[in-house]
Enzyme design. Structure first.
Site, mmCIF file in Angstrom:
data_model
loop_
_atom_site.group_PDB
_atom_site.id
_atom_site.type_symbol
_atom_site.label_atom_id
_atom_site.label_comp_id
_atom_site.label_asym_id
_atom_site.label_seq_id
_atom_site.Cartn_x
_atom_site.Cartn_y
_atom_site.Cartn_z
ATOM 1 N N CYS A 2 0.842 -1.188 0.000
ATOM 2 C CA CYS A 2 0.000 0.000 0.000
ATOM 3 C C CYS A 2 0.886 1.250 0.000
ATOM 4 C CB CYS A 2 -0.943 0.107 1.193
ATOM 5 S SG CYS A 2 -2.081 -1.270 1.317
ATOM 6 N N ARG A 27 3.933 -0.389 -4.734
ATOM 7 C CA ARG A 27 3.658 -0.854 -3.373
ATOM 8 C C ARG A 27 2.335 -1.612 -3.296
ATOM 9 N NH1 ARG A 27 6.916 1.906 0.308
ATOM 10 N NH2 ARG A 27 5.530 1.350 1.997
ATOM 11 N N TRP A 74 -2.717 -2.832 -1.656
ATOM 12 C CA TRP A 74 -2.426 -4.264 -1.784
ATOM 13 C C TRP A 74 -3.254 -4.922 -0.693
ATOM 14 C CZ3 TRP A 74 -0.633 -8.450 0.994
ATOM 15 C CH2 TRP A 74 -0.221 -9.557 0.256
ATOM 16 N N ASN A 98 -1.449 2.606 5.516
ATOM 17 C CA ASN A 98 -0.528 1.543 5.086
ATOM 18 C C ASN A 98 -0.111 0.796 6.348
ATOM 19 O OD1 ASN A 98 3.006 1.604 4.350
ATOM 20 N ND2 ASN A 98 1.585 -0.046 4.032
ATOM 21 N N GLY A 99 -0.349 -0.523 6.372
ATOM 22 C CA GLY A 99 0.007 -1.316 7.549
ATOM 23 C C GLY A 99 -1.125 -2.267 7.882
ATOM 24 N N GLU A 478 17.483 -17.735 -7.690
ATOM 25 C CA GLU A 478 17.154 -16.382 -8.134
ATOM 26 C C GLU A 478 16.619 -16.412 -9.577
ATOM 27 O OE1 GLU A 478 16.619 -13.751 -6.741
ATOM 28 O OE2 GLU A 478 16.753 -12.177 -8.242
ATOM 29 N N LYS A 482 12.930 -15.061 -10.488
ATOM 30 C CA LYS A 482 12.764 -13.958 -11.442
ATOM 31 C C LYS A 482 11.783 -14.362 -12.538
ATOM 32 C CE LYS A 482 13.998 -11.425 -10.004
ATOM 33 N NZ LYS A 482 14.532 -10.776 -8.860
ATOM 34 N N GLU A 485 8.020 -14.984 -11.118
ATOM 35 C CA GLU A 485 7.222 -13.859 -10.607
ATOM 36 C C GLU A 485 6.693 -12.958 -11.713
ATOM 37 O OE1 GLU A 485 9.041 -10.934 -7.898
ATOM 38 O OE2 GLU A 485 10.973 -11.295 -8.828
ATOM 39 N N HIS A 501 16.403 -37.106 -6.258
ATOM 40 C CA HIS A 501 15.813 -37.553 -4.986
ATOM 41 C C HIS A 501 14.309 -37.309 -4.974
ATOM 42 C CE1 HIS A 501 19.647 -38.571 -3.253
ATOM 43 N NE2 HIS A 501 20.125 -37.459 -3.808
ATOM 44 N N LYS A 600 5.992 -4.394 -4.202
ATOM 45 C CA LYS A 600 7.447 -4.276 -4.120
ATOM 46 C C LYS A 600 7.946 -4.412 -2.688
ATOM 47 C CE LYS A 600 11.490 -2.863 -5.810
ATOM 48 N NZ LYS A 600 12.218 -3.897 -6.555
#
Ligand code: M6R
Length: 605
Positions: A2, A27, A74, A98-99, A478, A482, A485, A501, A600
């Site tokens: 947010c 955000r 968000w 925000n929170g 990574e 990448k 996402e 395995h 983000k």
């Protein structure tokens, strides 16, 4: 998660709020809304989806006024729809948040029992309702009484309809910055949207509240006594928050890597030595280190995992890479001979912040590696190292990841030298080679077309695996993150040895496996794992340094990158993987900079 924005001044607020929200969209972008006050009357517009939909609505409805607040969401509590979008209101108040308010259900229940009616499913709505109940004509007093009842984290932008010339804000656990202008002032979740208007900022601390008019800013501490705050110069440039001529922020940020890695390395090296100015820990402290924990989330964790191998090899300290969300609740035994290194681009990731608190409370030594200088993690750690990546806007991290790797490499050499674990010659060679990374990455960009062509071929794969050993295992995680996402392809990274395995049962004709081979010593081992998957029908694409390409005749497709010393190869190896992820997502026409469901900066658990 947010983003909030606020404006008070002589201009029309709406345009400024919309522009600000666009700068904060990374955000969260599942709904947005603004509230503008005009002659004590509030106008509110909300829209589901990205800010462009809110902007579209504003073509038909005009909101005038010089005081306003805005929000890009968000979703945490309740679906992404207009009702749950902020601002949330009561008779006299409009609030953006925000929170997370952790005790909201308790508050909601009590308020509902006294007849308060709620419209949304959000935790936020309890705030305007509490403000209303606590209001006796003094908004600051209502804020004081309200925040005393809240548990959790919040950055709040508040309008009181009785005060047409005042914007209020308060924070605890979520970032909030006041942009100081000339005859106008702003609030925002971070500095990016402020850069269009001012380079002067006041960074609020937890518990602080501000009463802001066009010309005055009054800040109160947690006891609501007036305090003086320093106005600081924002170090970022406006261009950092622009896409320039690139179609996406992600591509722009990949192409910025040579410059920002160079800048980051220059800040911590001098004449063949690593220098961390004002490091509070002594040589003795480093000699006595029993364990190092490198802690982060997502890509920051991957940096930690790559660094773990290097720290053990070069600095000779037992080192563990940990997910911050696990570390914060684990019963890990820490003491003053442990060093906990927290890595975070934003410096606001909730789990990483909690991991840092835990390390500090248990007397461990703490160092953070952050990209945002005034962030909560930077402020809370005993020593903080700044990556100089500049504003990173794309949700998928690229340049910040690479700068973090560069800092961790230098920290590894620094600790190794303090412990007498590596020679001066090694350290000089490693530093000189690291200073060559920017040029090598530029050279690598010449491969962009080759990688683009590969992406075209691979765009329809529905799953794939990234395989590597040692540092290549960290890079494989990574590479997989990448790609998944931003392209929504189901992929995973594994140690090359692990596939048989269990996971090898998923390999069938045409399954794509990316083999990461940066290390000559481990090359025969990884090759035999790759041959095992080829035997089961997999299509293998390898990534290797130029000098090893000749040793891979069994592999049909090999993407090469410039050579370096093994210690530094991850910094080069990751670039083609970032480009591959970008081009695959681009071929699929996906919203690369704002992938679905993500934000983000993950400021909630
Ligand atoms: O701001 P942080 O570095 O603490 O963020 C950590 C992760 O959320 C972040 O790296 C995330 O995994 C990225 N989207 C990966 O590209």
């Amino acid at each position: 998660m947010c983003g909030i924005i606020g404006y008070i001044g002589r201009s029309e607020a709406t345009g400024i709020l919309i522009k600000g929200l666009k700068g904060l969209e990374y955000r969260g972008y599942d709904s947005g809304g603004i509230a503008v006050l005009n002659k004590n009357k509030l106008g509110i517009i909300k829209a589901k989806g990205e800010i462009k939909f809110l902007e579209e609505k504003l073509q038909e409805i005009t909101l005038t006024g010089n005081l306003g607040i805005g929000h890009t969401r968000w979703a945490t509590h309740g679906k992404a729809n207009e009702i749950n979008a902020h601002p949330h209101c009561s008779r006299h108040f409009a609030v953006v948040h925000n929170g997370i308010i952790e005790n909201y259900s308790e508050i909601k229940e009590s308020l509902a029992m006294s007849g308060v009616v709620f419209e949304s499913e959000t935790d936020t709505e309890v705030i305007p309702k509490l403000l209303e109940l606590n209001y006796n004509g003094d908004a600051v007093d209502a804020i004081r009484k309200t925040v005393n009842l809240l548990e959790g984290s919040y950055a709040l932008g508040i309008i009181c309809t009785d005060d047409s010339d005042t914007l209020y804000c308060t924070k605890k656990g979520s970032p909030l910055i006041i942009g100081v202008g000339e005859g106008e002032n702003f609030i925002a979740s971070d500095v990016n949207p402020l850069l269009h208007y001012t380079k002067r900022a006041i960074y609020l601390e937890d518990g602080e509240t501000a009463k802001i008019t066009a010309k005055n800013i009054t800040v109160y501490n947690a006891s609501f006594a007036e305090i003086k705050k320093e106005i600081k110069e924002i170090q970022l440039n406006k261009s950092a928050a622009d896409k320039g001529n690139f179609p996406h922020y992600m591509l722009k940020e990949i192409y910025e890597e040579p410059e920002v890695i160079g800048r980051t390395l220059e800040a911590v090296t001098h004449d063949g030595e690593v220098i961390f100015e004002d490091m509070p820990y002594t040589d003795e402290d480093f000699k006595n280190l029993g364990r190092i924990y490198i802690v982060g989330c997502g890509s920051a964790y991957h940096v930690g995992l790559i660094a773990k191998y290097n720290f053990e090899k070069i600095a000779k300290v037992p080192t563990f890479a940990e997910y911050a969300g696990e570390f914060r609740y684990a019963d890990t035994v820490l003491d003053e001979n442990c060093l906990v290194i927290i890595i975070s681009q934003s410096g606001e990731t909730a789990d990483s912040l909690a991991a840092l608190k835990k390390a500090r409370d248990m007397d461990a030594k703490t160092v953070s590696v952050v990209n945002v200088p005034e962030s909560s993690i930077a402020k809370m750690s005993r020593y903080s190292i700044l990556t100089r990546a500049g504003a990173e806007i794309a949700v998928a991290t690229t340049k910040a990841f690479s700068c973090q790797l560069a800092v961790l490499d230098m920290l590894c050499i620094y600790i190794a030298r303090k412990r007498g674990a590596c020679t001066e010659v090694f350290s000089e060679i490693a530093i000189n080679m690291s200073l060559l990374l920017p040029k090598k990455i530029e050279k690598l960009f010449a491969k962009a077309d080759e990688i683009k062509a590969l992406a075209k071929e691979l765009k329809d794969m529905d799953k794939c695996y990234f395989l590597g050993r040692n540092v290549d295992y960290g890079v494989s995680l990574e590479g997989a993150l990448k790609l998944k996402e931003i392209s929504y392809i189901d992929c995973a990274g594994y140690p090359a040895s692990e596939l048989k395995h269990g996971t090898i049962s998923l390999i069938e004709k045409g399954t794509v496996c990316f083999g990461l081979i940066s290390n000559k010593e481990l090359l025969p081992k990884t090759i035999s794992n790759l041959i095992e998957v080829i035997a089961r029908g997999a299509r293998v694409i390898a990534f290797a340094p130029e000098s090893l390409a000749a040793e891979l005749p069994q592999l049909e497709t090999v993407v090469t990158y410039p050579d370096s010393i093994p210690f530094l190869t991850p910094s080069l190896e990751v670039i083609p993987l970032q480009l591959l992820a970008y081009y695959v997502a681009n071929e699929k026409g996906l919203p690369i900079d704002k992938p679905r469901n993500l934000a983000k900066s993950v400021t909630v658990e």
